[in-house]
Design a protein around this motif. Structure first.
Motif, PDB file in Angstrom:
ATOM      1  N   ASN A  37       0.864  -1.196   0.000  1.00  0.00           N
ATOM      2  CA  ASN A  37       0.000   0.000   0.000  1.00  0.00           C
ATOM      3  C   ASN A  37       0.890   1.232   0.000  1.00  0.00           C
ATOM      4  N   ILE A  38       0.524   2.216  -0.805  1.00  0.00           N
ATOM      5  CA  ILE A  38       1.336   3.445  -0.869  1.00  0.00           C
ATOM      6  C   ILE A  38       0.409   4.663  -0.795  1.00  0.00           C
ATOM      7  N   GLN A  39       0.755   5.578   0.122  1.00  0.00           N
ATOM      8  CA  GLN A  39       0.094   6.884   0.142  1.00  0.00           C
ATOM      9  C   GLN A  39       1.101   7.900  -0.372  1.00  0.00           C
ATOM     10  N   SER A  40       0.618   8.880  -1.115  1.00  0.00           N
ATOM     11  CA  SER A  40       1.536   9.827  -1.724  1.00  0.00           C
ATOM     12  C   SER A  40       0.937  11.232  -1.689  1.00  0.00           C
ATOM     13  N   GLY A  41       1.791  12.242  -1.556  1.00  0.00           N
ATOM     14  CA  GLY A  41       1.367  13.647  -1.646  1.00  0.00           C
ATOM     15  C   GLY A  41       0.249  13.979  -0.688  1.00  0.00           C
ATOM     16  N   LYS A  42      -0.835  14.562  -1.230  1.00  0.00           N
ATOM     17  CA  LYS A  42      -1.924  15.040  -0.351  1.00  0.00           C
ATOM     18  C   LYS A  42      -2.746  13.886   0.250  1.00  0.00           C
ATOM     19  N   ASP A  43      -2.545  12.662  -0.252  1.00  0.00           N
ATOM     20  CA  ASP A  43      -3.269  11.515   0.317  1.00  0.00           C
ATOM     21  C   ASP A  43      -2.590  10.951   1.576  1.00  0.00           C
ATOM     22  N   VAL A  44      -1.427  11.491   1.884  1.00  0.00           N
ATOM     23  CA  VAL A  44      -0.731  10.978   3.079  1.00  0.00           C
ATOM     24  C   VAL A  44      -1.571  11.240   4.322  1.00  0.00           C
ATOM     25  N   ASP A  45      -1.790  10.178   5.104  1.00  0.00           N
ATOM     26  CA  ASP A  45      -2.538  10.336   6.357  1.00  0.00           C
ATOM     27  C   ASP A  45      -2.094   9.269   7.351  1.00  0.00           C
ATOM     28  N   ILE A  46      -1.201   9.658   8.244  1.00  0.00           N
ATOM     29  CA  ILE A  46      -0.677   8.674   9.214  1.00  0.00           C
ATOM     30  C   ILE A  46      -1.692   8.394  10.324  1.00  0.00           C
ATOM     31  N   ASN A  47      -2.780   9.169  10.345  1.00  0.00           N
ATOM     32  CA  ASN A  47      -3.789   8.943  11.389  1.00  0.00           C
ATOM     33  C   ASN A  47      -4.586   7.654  11.178  1.00  0.00           C
ATOM     34  N   ILE A  48      -4.358   6.994  10.032  1.00  0.00           N
ATOM     35  CA  ILE A  48      -5.044   5.695   9.855  1.00  0.00           C
ATOM     36  C   ILE A  48      -4.416   4.643  10.773  1.00  0.00           C
ATOM     37  N   PHE A  49      -3.191   4.927  11.276  1.00  0.00           N
ATOM     38  CA  PHE A  49      -2.509   3.959  12.158  1.00  0.00           C
ATOM     39  C   PHE A  49      -2.754   4.341  13.622  1.00  0.00           C
TER      40      PHE A  49
END
Ligand code: FMN
Length: 483
Positions: free
Chosen positions: A123-135
């Protein structure tokens, strides 16, 4: 010649080992806000504490898990170090003797092995989709300044003017969906590399590995020599190189089987209030401080990712056992490397966070031998940071047994002559005593307690009033039921 296959530092393979040892317990439904930290803290204080794998964490999807207490038993620690499984502490210490020196010597042969891809890229998050709050980032202790996503983590960085890649364990506070704080104490290798980038006005590339085989943070959390990459050291332990993939953004090497990786840059001048945080010596040292901010531009994670947590607290804590074992072994090697003869054993006590109260047992060979051992224990590369008390005892004392050590201190020292003080030594802003010092920088003072029988009076020093080893053995044999 075929190249060895390499090792992706896959946590899941090790979890199976821990389960087969009967040392892994599943915990469901805990709250990442304080509950999970308190459960882990209480767990580690019981005898034969298992590792804990938290799932169904309140408010997070099933499968987003957190592992704690991974290194806290001889069996788990020996399996992580790829040694024959030892359930007894003393056996593990025996097996480990001399190994760190060997691993260090072998490390140059084990450059990490680049591979095309690995489970970390599922799974990869990039740019404005980055959201570490899912963890689920735990709030570990009541007075922490916020949630910490990185405790049992490996922070991968690169030097500014050389190819040296460093991997260090530094705590990582989760600020918001794409920013974290990195607490690197001055002098730590990551901090040195960061300073060079900042001086040159350049962004500092960072990849934070939030979870992999616990061997990762076990080694990135100890003092591997300046200029050496921890991946090489880990490779020497594994007997094969660490398989790494390249981060898309920074090109930094990341273990191919890592669970979660946060990749980004620290930008010049971007610092933020960080902490406070409950520390390994058992205190919240001082107030919050300033720490570099990492702006995260990529997140890579496996399906059903597992955070490796290792929360410090008043010892014994999550990693005080493994630190005591590893640092004792490193200190032993350091004394030998410095030319101190007849070192019997060393113990870096958990009560001092394996830094502040260290003991060495020697067989005295010459006048000054004891002070030499004590000063070097306190000042050598692995021993200097935050060391406070070094105690030197004769070989009849077990340095890991506080009762015996303090008996020697009580009965074999004359405080006026047997305590040396080093002033303006290497301390830390994280020292709970820092508030009381009158220094403008993190110095500390250090005491060397020479609790050996005085060398010039050995022949007349009173005999120990205790049944001889032979008599004890005979009595134990005959009176088995009593003992
Ligand atoms: C779980 C854990 C958390 C740690 N947290 C920090 C930290 O926040 N800051 C720090 O400077 N050192 C921290 N340390 C200690 C460093 O990891 C250790 O000194 C290591 O040698 C640093 O790597 P380096 O020698 O490559 O700089 C931590 C160690 C462990 C095991």
């Amino acid at each position: 010649m075929t190249r060895p296959a390499g090792n992706p530092l896959d946590l899941r393979a090790w979890l199976e080992t821990a389960r087969s040892l009967g040392e892994l317990k599943d915990v469901k439904g805990a709250d990442a806000k304080l509950e999970l930290g308190a459960i882990s803290e209480l767990n580690v204080k019981i005898d034969a504490a298992p590792a804990l794998l938290f799932d169904e964490i309140k408010g997070y999807p099933k499968g987003f898990r957190i592992l704690t207490c991974s290194t806290a038993s001889p069996a788990r620690l020996s399996s992580i170090l790829r040694l024959p499984v030892e359930r007894l502490h003393h056996e593990l210490v025996q097996k480990l003797r001399g190994r760190p020196k060997g691993w260090q010597a072998e490390a140059p042969k084990y450059d990490p092995l680049p591979v095309e891809t690995g489970p970390v890229f599922e799974n990869i998050q990039s740019g404005k989709d980055v959201d570490i709050n899912i963890f689920p980032s735990p709030l570990w202790h009541e007075k922490d300044g916020g949630p910490y996503i990185g405790t049992g983590c490996c922070v991968v960085t690169k030097d500014f003017d050389s190819d040296w890649v460093n991997v260090g364990t530094y705590r990582v506070q989760a600020f918001d969906k794409n920013h974290v704080g990195l607490d690197m104490i001055p002098g730590k290798h990551g901090a040195i590399q960061y300073d060079k980038h900042m001086k040159a006005g350049k962004p500092f590339p960072v990849a934070i590995v939030i979870g992999c085989d616990p061997l990762g943070y076990l080694i990135s959390g100890i003092e591997v020599p300046f200029g050496m990459c921890e991946y090489n050291y880990i490779g020497a332990i594994l007997g094969e190189p660490v398989q790494v993939v390249q981060g898309e953004l920074t090109g930094l090497p990341i273990p191919a089987g890592a669970e979660i990786v946060l990749e980004g840059y620290c930008h010049p001048g971007d610092v933020k209030t960080e902490g406070p945080f409950g520390e390994f010596h058992g205190y919240y040292p001082g107030k919050e401080g300033k720490a570099p901010v990492v702006t995260i531009e990529r997140v890579y994670y496996r399906n059903d990712p597992i955070i490796v947590g290792s929360p410090p607290a008043k010892p014994p804590n999550d990693y005080s056992y493994s630190k005591a074992v590893m640092r004792s072994s490193l200190l032993f090697d350091a004394l030998l490397a410095a030319g101190v003869p007849d070192v019997h054993s060393v113990w870096a006590h958990e009560i001092g966070g394996a830094r502040m109260f260290n003991v060495v047992a020697i067989r005295q060979r010459y006048a000054g031998h004891a002070r030499q051992a004590g000063h070097i224990l306190n000042q050598c590369g692995v021993g200097a940071y935050m060391s406070r008390y070094s105690v030197v005892v004769d070989e009849d004392i077990d340095p890991s047994n506080l009762q015996e050590v303090m008996w020697a201190v009580a009965t074999r020292t004359d405080p006026e002559t047997d305590i040396d003080i080093i002033k303006r030594g290497m301390g830390s802003k994280n020292d709970p005593m820092f508030v009381a010092y009158r220094y403008n920088a993190p110095f500390n003072s250090k005491a060397i307690i020479d609790a050996c029988r005085p060398y010039d009076h050995l022949h007349e020093f009173p005999e120990v009033a205790e049944a001889s080893k032979e008599l004890q053995a005979k009595v134990r044999e005959k009176w088995k039921d009593l003992f």
